[in-house]
Design an enzyme around this catalytic site. Structure first.
Site, short mmCIF file in Angstrom:
data_model
loop_
_atom_site.label_atom_id
_atom_site.label_comp_id
_atom_site.label_asym_id
_atom_site.label_seq_id
_atom_site.Cartn_x
_atom_site.Cartn_y
_atom_site.Cartn_z
N TYR A 180 -9.61 -6.75 12.73
CA TYR A 180 -8.85 -6.09 11.67
C TYR A 180 -8.98 -7.22 10.59
O TYR A 180 -8.80 -8.34 10.76
CB TYR A 180 -7.59 -5.80 11.83
CG TYR A 180 -6.67 -5.48 10.84
CD1 TYR A 180 -6.70 -3.99 10.54
CD2 TYR A 180 -5.80 -6.27 10.14
CE1 TYR A 180 -6.43 -3.65 9.14
CE2 TYR A 180 -5.27 -5.92 8.80
CZ TYR A 180 -5.21 -4.47 8.27
OH TYR A 180 -4.86 -4.11 7.18
N GLU A 192 -18.75 22.81 -14.55
CA GLU A 192 -19.52 21.44 -15.04
C GLU A 192 -18.50 20.19 -14.51
O GLU A 192 -18.78 19.30 -14.00
CB GLU A 192 -19.18 21.39 -16.59
CG GLU A 192 -20.35 22.36 -17.41
CD GLU A 192 -20.15 22.21 -18.72
OE1 GLU A 192 -20.83 21.85 -19.59
OE2 GLU A 192 -19.12 22.93 -19.29
N SER A 232 0.73 -1.14 -0.03
CA SER A 232 0.18 -0.15 -0.03
C SER A 232 0.81 1.27 -0.03
O SER A 232 0.45 2.19 0.15
CB SER A 232 -1.03 0.05 1.33
OG SER A 232 -0.10 -0.04 2.29
N ASN A 268 -2.11 -2.72 12.94
CA ASN A 268 -3.56 -2.78 13.18
C ASN A 268 -3.95 -1.40 14.05
O ASN A 268 -4.62 -0.75 13.61
CB ASN A 268 -4.12 -3.85 13.68
CG ASN A 268 -3.77 -5.13 12.84
OD1 ASN A 268 -3.15 -5.11 11.69
ND2 ASN A 268 -4.32 -6.54 13.44
N THR A 277 -39.22 27.35 -8.78
CA THR A 277 -39.61 26.17 -8.40
C THR A 277 -40.01 25.16 -9.49
O THR A 277 -40.46 25.67 -10.49
CB THR A 277 -40.77 25.90 -7.24
OG1 THR A 277 -41.70 26.25 -8.04
CG2 THR A 277 -40.58 26.76 -6.18
N HIS A 278 -39.43 23.96 -9.48
CA HIS A 278 -39.61 23.02 -10.71
C HIS A 278 -38.89 23.52 -11.77
O HIS A 278 -39.37 23.42 -13.02
CB HIS A 278 -41.05 22.69 -10.97
CG HIS A 278 -41.84 22.30 -9.83
ND1 HIS A 278 -42.15 21.20 -9.66
CD2 HIS A 278 -42.33 23.09 -8.96
CE1 HIS A 278 -43.11 20.98 -8.51
NE2 HIS A 278 -43.21 22.35 -7.89
N1 ARG Z 1 -1.66 -1.56 5.49
C1 ARG Z 1 -2.36 -1.93 6.57
C2 ARG Z 1 -3.86 -1.09 6.43
O1 ARG Z 1 -3.51 0.02 5.85
C3 ARG Z 1 -1.98 -1.90 7.60
C4 ARG Z 1 -1.20 -3.34 8.14
C5 ARG Z 1 -1.65 -4.18 8.65
N2 ARG Z 1 -1.24 -5.46 8.19
C6 ARG Z 1 -1.48 -6.77 8.83
N3 ARG Z 1 -0.83 -7.68 8.07
N4 ARG Z 1 -1.92 -6.77 10.04
O2 ARG Z 1 -4.78 -1.39 6.92
#
Ligand code: ARG
Length: 458
Positions: free
Chosen positions: A318, A291, A24, A111, A156-157
């Site tokens: 999580y 727009e 990420s 987490n 209106t409308h």
């Molecule tokens: N990159 C993860 C997130 O954005 C956080 C990491 C948690 N990863 C894990 N293997 N517990 O949620």
């Protein structure tokens, strides 16, 4: 490829596709500053609690501060091979200070770390957005004050309806934007709870002090349930919902201005610097910015539903799916920020087409309700009055006549109560002056609102 925080347990290297697919770093690098600030507070707490030594903490804080400096100055080079921003910063710290760095992740998991980072990020973004909304309100208010005597036909409308002050219409925007602001500030109150110390999801056996971290990081409280702390993404959905509603307002304001800038309406002129032309039709001056504002609001609604859909089937706790909450969140925040910024500028460039508007409010159908109320004041029921004026308006339209051209005798045929003095009602200024109720378009009341908003937004 950076070293994995969890690599030791694995008997072989992960596939390159696994790394690419799960990373990420391309988007969560935006959290770097908060990740570091959170880590500094965490390290200080670990030392205070004698979980790690003062000496190690000093090294950790020093190392993190130097990384922070690079992040803020833009010198920091993110490692495209890192799994996420948390790993990236940890790995860098390892390289910078060696052994002591390995103690930072004590009593912490990514987490609770990611929950902390996003909450910190959102508090700061909300503060910025609220300021941006105030700026837009001010631009609208300025336009309203400098045109406080302008009466426009209201709709209106999208059918011509009754006269209103332009300022009254514009203050409707200010009201809606104020609710948007308050919604964000209200959401901020719920974001303002510190999740760190929840660890993976069950808390820790080490003697941490969550309250200290809360104070260090300026949170109003600590989250009370470790499972909920890593499971909850309400705050992201709430912000997205707030932005979705705000963006609906922005889109509708854009739509008003697009209509008003057409030849058919001709209420306003948008400065050339905020318009675009046509490659084929030389006469064109198009409101493309408005727009595009209207257009990008669709995407913002999509961001909200994307995260709602992401969350709805997840088991409590999580789950990695949650990593995908960030692209739509960041996308909406960026889009709304961009819209607010250009909207402020564009609003300051608008001028009112006074003569054209003055000509439009000569349409006498705008005053039909004023004549109905004239008859009610003379003792007729609402129904009787509506019927009388309905007949009169119909005849005028059929015969191509104006109400103002009807003689006293002709008026009397509709009702003996209809006198020539109704002709005094047939002008825009009289019409708005007749309104009396609180919140109406009455000029004195609108003036009071302008003054009140001016004071409030200062
Ligand atoms: N990159 C993860 C997130 O954005 C956080 C990491 C948690 N990863 C894990 N293997 N517990 O949620």
């Amino acid at each position: 490829m950076a070293k994995k925080l969890w690599g030791t347990r694995f008997n072989k290297k992960t596939h390159a596709l696994t790394d690419k697919f799960t990373s990420s770093i391309t988007f969560d690098q935006r959290l770097a500053k908060y990740d570091i600030l959170g880590s500094i507070a965490h390290a200080k707490m670990l030392a205070r609690q004698k979980i790690i030594s003062q000496k190690d903490t000093q090294q950790i804080v020093k190392g993190l501060n130097s990384i922070l400096k690079d992040v803020i100055s833009g010198k920091f080079k993110f490692d495209p091979g890192a799994e996420d921003i948390h790993s990236n910063i940890q790995e860098l710290l390892n390289k910078k200070i060696g052994q002591p760095a390995h103690k930072l992740h004590t009593a912490r998991s990514r987490n609770d770390q990611v929950a902390l980072d996003v909450r910190m990020y959102l508090k700061s973004e909300i503060d910025d957005l609220v300021e941006f909304i105030s700026q837009l309100q001010k631009a609208v208010l300025k336009f309203a004050i400098s045109n406080s005597k302008v009466v426009i036909p209201g709709y209106t409308h999208l059918q011509i309806a009754q006269c209103v002050l332009l300022a009254h219409h514009l203050l409707a925007y200010v009201e809606a934007l104020e609710r948007d602001k308050q919604r964000l500030l209200d959401t901020r109150k719920r974001i303002n709870f510190m999740p760190l110390g929840s660890c993976a999801f069950s808390g820790t056996g080490l003697k941490i002090d969550r309250d200290f971290v809360k104070k260090e990081l300026n949170f109003s409280g600590v989250t009370a349930n470790s499972i909920d702390s890593v499971s909850d993404r309400d705050y992201i959905i709430e912000v997205l919902a707030d932005l979705a509603i705000l963006s609906v307002h922005l889109s509708r304001i854009a739509e008003d201005l697009i209509l008003w800038s057409t030849k058919e309406f001709n209420f306003i002129d948008i400065d050339f610097s905020f318009c675009t032309g046509s490659s084929i039709m030389p006469h064109k001056k198009n409101p493309d910015i408005l727009e595009l504002i209207r257009g990008s609001v669709g995407k913002i609604q999509g961001d909200l539903s994307s995260v709602v859909m992401l969350m709805k089937g997840l088991p409590t706790s999580y789950n990695r799916d949650m990593q995908l909450d960030k692209p739509p969140l960041f996308d909406s925040i960026d889009a709304v920020r961009d819209i607010l910024e250009i909207f402020m500028a564009l609003f300051s460039s608008i001028v009112i087409e006074k003569e054209s508007v003055a000509a439009k409010v000569k349409d006498e159908s705008l005053f039909s309700v004023d004549i109905v109320e004239y008859l009610i004041k003379k003792g007729l029921s609402y129904r009787q009055a509506h019927d009388i004026v309905g007949r009169m308006v119909r005849d005028c339209l059929d015969k191509g006549r104006k109400i103002s051209s009807l003689s006293g005798k002709e008026l009397k045929r509709y009702s003996p109560k209809l006198k020539e003095d109704i002709k005094e009602l047939l002008n825009a200024w009289a019409s708005v002056n007749l309104k009396k109720s609180f919140g109406s378009t009455n000029p004195k009341l609108v003036k009071r609102q302008l003054v009140a908003w001016n004071r409030k937004l200062k």
